[in-house]
Enzyme design. Structure first.
Site, PDB file in Angstrom:
ATOM      1  N   CYS A 274       0.791  -1.233   0.000  1.00 58.16           N
ATOM      2  CA  CYS A 274       0.000   0.000   0.000  1.00 58.16           C
ATOM      3  C   CYS A 274       0.823   1.283   0.000  1.00 58.16           C
ATOM      4  O   CYS A 274       0.752   2.066  -0.943  1.00 58.16           O
ATOM      5  CB  CYS A 274      -0.924   0.008   1.216  1.00 58.16           C
ATOM      6  SG  CYS A 274      -2.051  -1.389   1.218  1.00 58.16           S
TER       7      CYS A 274
HETATM    8  N1  LIG Z   1      -2.526  -6.163   1.798  1.00 55.36           N
HETATM    9  C1  LIG Z   1      -2.998  -5.153   2.499  1.00 55.36           C
HETATM   10  O1  LIG Z   1      -2.642  -4.978   3.638  1.00 55.36           O
HETATM   11  C2  LIG Z   1      -4.007  -4.184   1.915  1.00 55.36           C
HETATM   12  C3  LIG Z   1      -4.648  -3.286   2.785  1.00 55.36           C
HETATM   13  C4  LIG Z   1      -5.626  -2.423   2.295  1.00 55.36           C
HETATM   14  C5  LIG Z   1      -5.908  -2.439   0.930  1.00 55.36           C
HETATM   15  N2  LIG Z   1      -5.264  -3.296   0.087  1.00 55.36           N
HETATM   16  C6  LIG Z   1      -5.652  -3.293  -1.319  1.00 55.36           C
HETATM   17  O2  LIG Z   1      -6.487  -4.417  -1.559  1.00 55.36           O
HETATM   18  C7  LIG Z   1      -6.272  -4.926  -2.873  1.00 55.36           C
HETATM   19  C8  LIG Z   1      -5.865  -6.390  -2.804  1.00 55.36           C
HETATM   20  O3  LIG Z   1      -4.638  -6.495  -2.109  1.00 55.36           O
HETATM   21  P1  LIG Z   1      -4.122  -7.844  -1.490  1.00 55.36           P
HETATM   22  O4  LIG Z   1      -2.985  -7.473  -0.599  1.00 55.36           O
HETATM   23  O5  LIG Z   1      -5.233  -8.636  -0.917  1.00 55.36           O
HETATM   24  O6  LIG Z   1      -3.583  -8.586  -2.806  1.00 55.36           O
HETATM   25  P2  LIG Z   1      -3.192 -10.122  -2.947  1.00 55.36           P
HETATM   26  O7  LIG Z   1      -2.242 -10.210  -4.080  1.00 55.36           O
HETATM   27  O8  LIG Z   1      -2.817 -10.692  -1.618  1.00 55.36           O
HETATM   28  O9  LIG Z   1      -4.560 -10.814  -3.351  1.00 55.36           O
HETATM   29  C9  LIG Z   1      -5.202 -10.602  -4.541  1.00 55.36           C
HETATM   30  C10 LIG Z   1      -5.815 -11.900  -5.012  1.00 55.36           C
HETATM   31  O10 LIG Z   1      -6.531 -11.635  -6.224  1.00 55.36           O
HETATM   32  C11 LIG Z   1      -6.359 -12.738  -7.091  1.00 55.36           C
HETATM   33  N3  LIG Z   1      -6.641 -12.292  -8.441  1.00 55.36           N
HETATM   34  C12 LIG Z   1      -5.885 -11.551  -9.267  1.00 55.36           C
HETATM   35  N4  LIG Z   1      -6.530 -11.332 -10.420  1.00 55.36           N
HETATM   36  C13 LIG Z   1      -7.732 -11.939 -10.320  1.00 55.36           C
HETATM   37  C14 LIG Z   1      -8.831 -12.056 -11.177  1.00 55.36           C
HETATM   38  N5  LIG Z   1      -8.835 -11.488 -12.373  1.00 55.36           N
HETATM   39  N6  LIG Z   1      -9.892 -12.763 -10.743  1.00 55.36           N
HETATM   40  C15 LIG Z   1      -9.888 -13.339  -9.535  1.00 55.36           C
HETATM   41  N7  LIG Z   1      -8.869 -13.259  -8.661  1.00 55.36           N
HETATM   42  C16 LIG Z   1      -7.802 -12.561  -9.057  1.00 55.36           C
HETATM   43  C17 LIG Z   1      -4.932 -13.174  -6.837  1.00 55.36           C
HETATM   44  O11 LIG Z   1      -4.723 -14.522  -7.238  1.00 55.36           O
HETATM   45  C18 LIG Z   1      -4.810 -12.991  -5.326  1.00 55.36           C
HETATM   46  O12 LIG Z   1      -5.147 -14.169  -4.619  1.00 55.36           O
HETATM   47  C19 LIG Z   1      -5.219  -4.016  -3.493  1.00 55.36           C
HETATM   48  O13 LIG Z   1      -5.848  -2.980  -4.176  1.00 55.36           O
HETATM   49  C20 LIG Z   1      -4.513  -3.439  -2.280  1.00 55.36           C
HETATM   50  O14 LIG Z   1      -3.920  -2.197  -2.558  1.00 55.36           O
HETATM   51  C21 LIG Z   1      -4.333  -4.187   0.564  1.00 55.36           C
END
Ligand SMILES: NC(=O)c1ccc[n+]([C@@H]2O[C@H](COP(=O)([O-])OP(=O)(O)OC[C@H]3O[C@@H](n4cnc5c(N)ncnc54)[C@H](O)[C@@H]3O)[C@@H](O)[C@H]2O)c1
Length: 440
Positions: A274
């Site tokens: 982030c």
């Molecule tokens: N990790 C954090 O602490 C955090 C906190 C707040 C916000 N965010 C935001 O949340 C969002 C997700 O982050 P994350 O850390 O969970 O990412 P991540 O990479 O851990 O998880 C994303 C998941 O989406 C899946 N994916 C990708 N493309 C896909 C598709 N087309 N269809 C279905 N599944 C698909 C991936 O396989 C993965 O399992 C981002 O925008 C991030 O900025 C993350």
């Protein structure tokens, strides 16, 4: 006749609405558990079939997310996981939690989001609520998602409903989770907002804002606030080293002020999905308005320079011991971007390792939570975590503490090491080490 809005709110309130979560990563998986534990039937969708197989086999792929509730929910039929997106038709509320990274040129990479939106559009049916949770620039929901969902002829606010609600997950935080962290919600229309608010009120307190764009900017403000404040203390750290003042003592003392101050701590640079990324989503969008986000750029510049500072301090310390960086054996302790998580995305440890290798050092790493370094967009080290033993420490020229995992016994580490470069104040309170410890 009951309209679509009243019907969906009724289903949400009596928990007959089925929730679908797309992207079962650090954000989506805990959210799925949370909705399940709040009485909803949940279907989790992920394009990565390995993740789906693991969950079905009862294995978690995220250290701090227990598999116990997942298995329990799967066994009782309240949670199902799949890569079959045809099943989107079966859910009433679709929450999007897919990655939103940056391209090589530090511009928003909406590939995952566009792909997901197009998949939803193919399966969208009347009466569904779609909520974007991924972090993104103001305007994404309206400009990118809305037109794609309307392309089939349905209208937002009457046929289907669209909202934005940013995730506020803080991995590993034992005090704040989804249940006690309020959730910002913005709707495309008032009806969209009402439904999304009703949904999130079932798991926490929903805080409505006037538009999806305002909700999108809230998330970026929160992360930019962190980035700017971390840059401030990183800059002050460099100055305080020159002045021979302990910056951590200063920050802790300042934090006794009960108003107008929040403590932020310096480190080896920014990491995680982030803080190093999200502000650049805003600065990219700002260009459309001929506006330069100077704070974001300055904070980015300072935070990106921190790994260089760590290298400089390491070289100085080796030099003091009549050693060159070239040929020195250097152990990087911790490659996770913060303590006690298994997430190495954007870790400053990698920038440090790359520079050490470029300067000819013999580099190895230890991280209790990251056994192997997988190739990333920028780096491909192909290394395994080294076993941390007194013998290893004794034959290492410098140990660089990048991540202060609770599993480390820093007293022991300092005792057996020749030189410790501490970027986290992990050695605080350790006495009798002479000039073996160098703060960086
Ligand atoms: N990790 C954090 O602490 C955090 C906190 C707040 C916000 N965010 C935001 O949340 C969002 C997700 O982050 P994350 O850390 O969970 O990412 P991540 O990479 O851990 O998880 C994303 C998941 O989406 C899946 N994916 C990708 N493309 C896909 C598709 N087309 N269809 C279905 N599944 C698909 C991936 O396989 C993965 O399992 C981002 O925008 C991030 O900025 C993350």
């Amino acid at each position: 006749m009951v309209d679509g809005k009243a019907k969906l709110i009724g289903m949400i309130e009596d928990r007959t609405a089925k929730v679908g979560i797309i992207g079962l990563g650090y954000v989506g998986l805990p959210l799925a558990i949370h909705f399940g534990q709040s009485g909803f039937n949940v279907i989790g969708f992920d394009s990565d079939s390995e993740k789906i197989d693991k969950l079905l086999k009862g294995e978690s792929y995220i250290k701090h997310v227990s598999i116990v509730p997942v298995t329990e929910m799967i066994e009782t039929g309240r949670f199902d996981v799949t890569s079959d997106f045809e099943r989107l038709k079966a859910v009433d509320c679709i929450l999007i939690c897919v990655p939103t990274p940056l391209t090589e040129k530090m511009e928003p990479d909406l590939t995952y989001l566009v792909e997901t939106t197009e998949t939803i559009a193919r399966h969208l049916r009347a009466g569904q609520l779609v909520v974007l949770e991924s972090t993104t620039y103001p305007g994404t929901t309206e400009e990118m998602i809305l037109p794609r969902l309307r392309a089939g002829g349905m209208e937002a606010g009457s046929d289907f409903f669209l909202a934005y609600s940013p995730e506020r997950e803080d991995p590993g935080n034992k005090t704040f989770s989804a249940s006690n962290t309020p959730k910002i919600v913005g709707g495309t229309t008032p009806a969209c907002l009402d439904i999304a608010q009703a949904l999130y009120n079932c798991i926490t307190r929903a805080v409505p804002v006037s538009s999806t764009r305002a909700a999108e900017l809230v998330k970026i403000l929160e992360n930019t606030f962190r980035s700017v404040n971390i840059a401030l203390v990183n800059e002050l750290k460099v100055l305080s080293h020159k002045m021979d003042i302990d910056i951590f003592e200063v920050i802790d003392a300042a934090a006794t002020k009960p108003f107008g101050y929040s403590p932020f701590y310096p480190g080896p640079g920014l990491g995680g999905h982030c803080i190093p990324i999200d502000p650049f989503y805003l600065s990219w969008k700002a260009r459309e308005y001929d506006f330069s986000t100077r704070f974001i750029h300055l904070a980015g510049e300072i935070n990106v320079s921190m790994p260089h500072y760590v290298i400089e301090k390491t070289m100085e310390a080796l030099n003091r011991d009549k050693k060159s960086m070239k040929g020195s054996r250097i152990l990087v302790l911790g490659v996770a971007y913060k303590k006690d998580v298994d997430d190495d995305r954007e870790s400053p440890g990698y920038a440090i390792m790359k520079m050490l290798l470029e300067k000819g050092a013999d580099v190895y790493y230890n991280d209790p939570w990251i056994a192997h370094l997988r190739p990333t967009r920028k780096y491909d080290f192909q290394m395994n975590s080294t076993l941390l033993t007194p013998e290893l420490l004794a034959e290492t020229d410098a140990v660089i503490i990048v991540t202060d995992h609770s599993a480390y016994d820093f007293g022991d580490i300092v005792r057996h090491s020749r030189l410790v470069i501490d970027t986290r104040n992990a050695t605080k309170g350790i006495t009798g080490a002479g000039d073996k410890i160098v703060m960086a």
